[in-house]
Design an enzyme around this catalytic site. Structure first.
Site, PDB file in Angstrom:
ATOM      1  N   HIS A 177     -15.593   5.103  12.710  1.00 25.63           N
ATOM      2  CA  HIS A 177     -15.822   6.236  11.805  1.00 25.63           C
ATOM      3  C   HIS A 177     -17.301   6.612  11.817  1.00 25.63           C
ATOM      4  CE1 HIS A 177     -15.710   8.806   8.309  1.00 25.63           C
ATOM      5  NE2 HIS A 177     -14.408   8.617   8.172  1.00 25.63           N
ATOM      6  N   ARG A 214      -7.451   8.669  15.743  1.00 25.89           N
ATOM      7  CA  ARG A 214      -6.785   9.298  14.607  1.00 25.89           C
ATOM      8  C   ARG A 214      -7.652  10.396  14.028  1.00 25.89           C
ATOM      9  NH1 ARG A 214      -7.133   8.931   9.262  1.00 25.89           N
ATOM     10  NH2 ARG A 214      -8.314   6.993   9.157  1.00 25.89           N
ATOM     11  N   GLY A 270       0.838  -1.191   0.000  1.00 25.34           N
ATOM     12  CA  GLY A 270       0.000   0.000   0.000  1.00 25.34           C
ATOM     13  C   GLY A 270       0.872   1.239   0.000  1.00 25.34           C
ATOM     14  N   ARG A 275     -13.571  12.102  15.116  1.00 27.61           N
ATOM     15  CA  ARG A 275     -14.400  10.953  14.770  1.00 27.61           C
ATOM     16  C   ARG A 275     -14.972  10.241  15.993  1.00 27.61           C
ATOM     17  NH1 ARG A 275     -10.620   8.524   9.847  1.00 27.61           N
ATOM     18  NH2 ARG A 275     -11.245  10.096   8.319  1.00 27.61           N
ATOM     19  N   HIS A 304     -13.292   1.425  11.443  1.00 25.29           N
ATOM     20  CA  HIS A 304     -12.608   1.969  10.276  1.00 25.29           C
ATOM     21  C   HIS A 304     -11.092   1.832  10.332  1.00 25.29           C
ATOM     22  CE1 HIS A 304     -11.754   4.496   6.861  1.00 25.29           C
ATOM     23  NE2 HIS A 304     -11.128   5.394   7.599  1.00 25.29           N
ATOM     24  N   ALA A 364       2.396   2.881   2.446  1.00 22.57           N
ATOM     25  CA  ALA A 364       3.636   2.758   3.216  1.00 22.57           C
ATOM     26  C   ALA A 364       4.609   1.812   2.522  1.00 22.57           C
ATOM     27  CB  ALA A 364       3.333   2.279   4.634  1.00 22.57           C
TER      28      ALA A 364
END
Length: 658
Positions: free
Chosen positions: A266, A456, A42, A330, A422, A44
């Site tokens: 989320h 996050r 992905g 969130r 999420h 990263a």
């Protein structure tokens, strides 16, 4: 084992620059003899692999998809943060640093977060140079929008497909290195174990998912860029293939697991429609820029949304949090939606949803556009038509996706949304170098715990993944590899490789010899319900203890009654799922143990016993200002190690968005 985060000395704004100036370097000739394994492709993984290969290292990349382009990073919608202050609204590196620490409810490490804020601007420059088509203003400057938990506009975006465009940029850089022969790409391969020799990570055992063959691969270092573990809940916004297996195998080989119970829910997802579902769909947080969230003021109101007049609507986020309104973080927005639905104000057939309404935004945009076009006395219909065109330009693909899934037109009626799993803030514990507690084994992006604390902020996942891959790991890995240049490539017939492969083969044979009655999905769903109901949006000591016992029973049933069709050493997706679910079951137990041990509420970890009179999370900084780093000691046995969190540059305070 004591935890040493290896945070450099000095002022917070100078740590990273001084580190880069003093970290060990490796000359180009030596780089060509050093081999690095990257698991996951992905954002990263692709960015790290491309950067390391560009620097001269020999790189092998493994992904279980048929192409790196299918990594779950592609699903990110709303944007990527960077402290460039293009809007001249007061943004800065320090403000991004502060917002991230506060958004994580003061449970993240200062040094890592400040570094992330520092390199954020470089990411945008890198991606623009790669041709990523970020949205632009009329004059050609890059556009920004807001995300939750901030009062500035710092989120760069490409409509509602930012992750896809960023991944294509990283994928292009990776493919360039593959074409040059500096990267070997192993698609449709899954890592099933880490090989350690003399305490250091020296390679992996991977399964070729097409042929079923087991393969041994050597590396001087191993990078795990394998994403998060949200699918432990079965239903999540993650791709169905997303799993914890690579990280969990690393954990069982000595890598500590950090803050496993910190899970992000989320707030803007399409609600569950029935037991037939295997995943949930995210509606980007960017929609909260212009959409307003509300429920009827009357309980069990059966009227359609357009039939409910303005004065009978409760815009509860705007009412409770006037400073941030619909753009609260969130975890705050998710709990507020759950509370309204639990109190009987939910909407839709299930009553487990709230409205996300663009009616006011359509009129606002339409009025502005009519003025720009010098339209005299435009009709209401003309204003609505113009407004819809602006909304379509900003969010069109998201609106189309919602209509395709639900059959409802969000231009005409409000979207129905409800929170869903999420992202996972927890992950493998890493130090400032991104190295785990196993020398030579690194974790990047969502696979590590380091940057987001207990919650996050939106648009920070893409930022962390690319920061780790492009601008952090390529520097920090030199501190380790500088001492490995005398280590020759270890033959894969070494006894450690043989033993690791035999263990993997034994685990596969054990699964096939069960020959039970129930499918893998049967057990995954059972686990998911326990996790969601008892370790989900809210937890308490009683339910967590129940969950631990129930998960142990699920594990006993799984290993005595799972059915896996086909053969072991051939193409067999059910075998892939079985191995992943076996790891999810063990992880789920640790998540509940971690949640039970943390007698406080913080961010996404909401213990019902610890909340304010207003229902907000109640932290206990005196007793729990630390990272929980768990060491695997055997089946159902984990030892807790604590990394104290020291805040020298931010004043810890009760998190308020009112």
């Amino acid at each position: 084992m004591s935890l040493d985060a290896k945070i450099p000395e000095g002022a917070i704004g100078e740590k990273w620059s001084k580190y880069k100036s003093s970290v060990s370097l490796i000359n180009p000739t030596n780089k060509r003899s050093l081999e690095i394994i990257v698991v996951g492709s992905g954002l990263a993984g692709s960015s790290a692999a491309a950067s390391l290969a560009e620097m001269g290292y020999k790189v092998k990349v493994f992904c279980f998809q048929d192409s790196p382009r299918r990594a779950h990073s592609i699903a990110a919608q709303g944007g990527i943060n960077a402290a460039k202050n293009y809007q001249n609204d007061g943004d800065s590196v320090y403000r991004l640093f502060y917002d991230t620490i506060k958004g994580g409810d003061y449970r993240s490490r200062e040094g890592n977060v400040h570094r992330l804020a520092e390199v954020s601007g470089n990411i945008i420059d890198q991606c623009v140079a790669q041709g990523v088509p970020f949205a632009r203003e009329y004059g050609g400057l890059l556009s920004n929008r807001s995300f939750g938990g901030t009062q500035v506009q710092r989120t760069f975006y490409a409509a509602g497909q930012t992750g896809q465009q960023l991944l294509l940029g990283a994928y292009s850089a990776l493919e360039r290195q593959i074409g040059m022969g500096t990267v070997e790409m192993y698609s449709r391969h899954e890592m099933l174990d880490i090989v350690t020799i003399d305490g250091k990570a020296r390679g992996i055992i991977a399964r070729n998912l097409i042929t079923g063959d087991l393969e041994r691969h050597f590396g001087h270092a191993v990078l795990l860029c394998t994403g998060g573990y949200g699918n432990v809940f079965y239903l999540s916004t993650n791709a169905m293939g997303s799993n914890v297996t690579a990280a969990w195998k690393a954990h069982k080989k000595g890598a500590y697991f950090g803050n496993p119970c910190f899970t992000q829910i989320h707030p803007t997802c399409i609600p569950v429609s029935g037991d037939h579902q295997s995943k949930l769909t995210l509606m980007s947080e960017s929609l909260r820029n212009d959409g307003r969230i509300w429920v009827p003021k009357k309980k069990d109101d059966s009227r359609g949304p357009n039939a409910i007049p303005e004065e009978e609507r409760d815009y509860y986020l705007e009412r409770r949090y006037p400073a941030f309104g619909n753009l609260v973080p969130r975890d705050v927005a998710s709990r507020a939606a759950k509370e309204r639905c639990d109190e009987g104000y939910g909407v839709g057939g299930s009553k487990m949803a709230v409205y996300l309404d663009f009616g006011a935004a359509i009129i606002r945009f339409g009025t502005t556009e009519a003025t720009k076009q010098s339209l005299d006395n435009p009709s209401a219909e003309e204003i609505v038509k113009l407004g819809k065109l602006i909304i379509k330009e900003k969010y069109g693909n998201l609106f189309d996706m919602y209509k395709q899934i639900t059959g409802e037109d969000p231009y005409e009626v409000p979207m129905r949304i409800y929170p869903a799993v999420h992202y996972t803030m927890g992950g493998l514990w890493v130090d400032y170098n991104l190295m785990t507690t196993v020398p030579g084994m690194y974790a990047l992006g969502e696979a590590n715990f380091s940057d987001h604390g207990a919650n996050r902020l939106g648009a920070s996942a893409l930022m962390q993944g690319l920061a780790d891959g492009y601008f952090v790991l390529p520097y920090t890995i030199g501190a380790y590899l500088a001492n490995e240049i005398r280590t020759k490539a270890i033959p894969t017939d070494h006894e450690a490789f043989v033993a690791a492969e035999n263990k993997v083969r034994g685990d596969i044979d054990k699964l096939f010899n069960i020959k039970g009655k129930h499918s893998v999905d049967h057990f995954h769903k059972k686990l998911g319900k326990v996790m969601w109901n008892k370790c989900g949006m809210a937890r308490n000591a009683v339910s967590l203890r129940e969950a631990i016992e129930e998960i142990r029973e699920i594990r006993r049933e799984f290993w005595s009654d799972v059915r896996i069709p086909g053969d072991a050493y051939e193409f067999n997706p059910e075998l892939e799922k079985a191995g992943r679910v076996a790891d999810f079951i063990e992880l789920g137990e640790l998540m509940c143990i971690d949640a039970l041990s943390r007698d406080e509420s913080c961010g996404g970890h909401f213990r019902e016993e610890y909340q304010t009179a207003e229902g907000e999370a109640l932290r206990d900084d005196e007793n729990f200002s630390f990272v929980s780093a768990w060491e695997y000691k055997g089946e159902s046995e984990f030892e807790l190690h604590k990394e104290p969190l020291v805040y020298e540059n931010i004043k810890i305070a009760a998190r308020s968005y009112k």
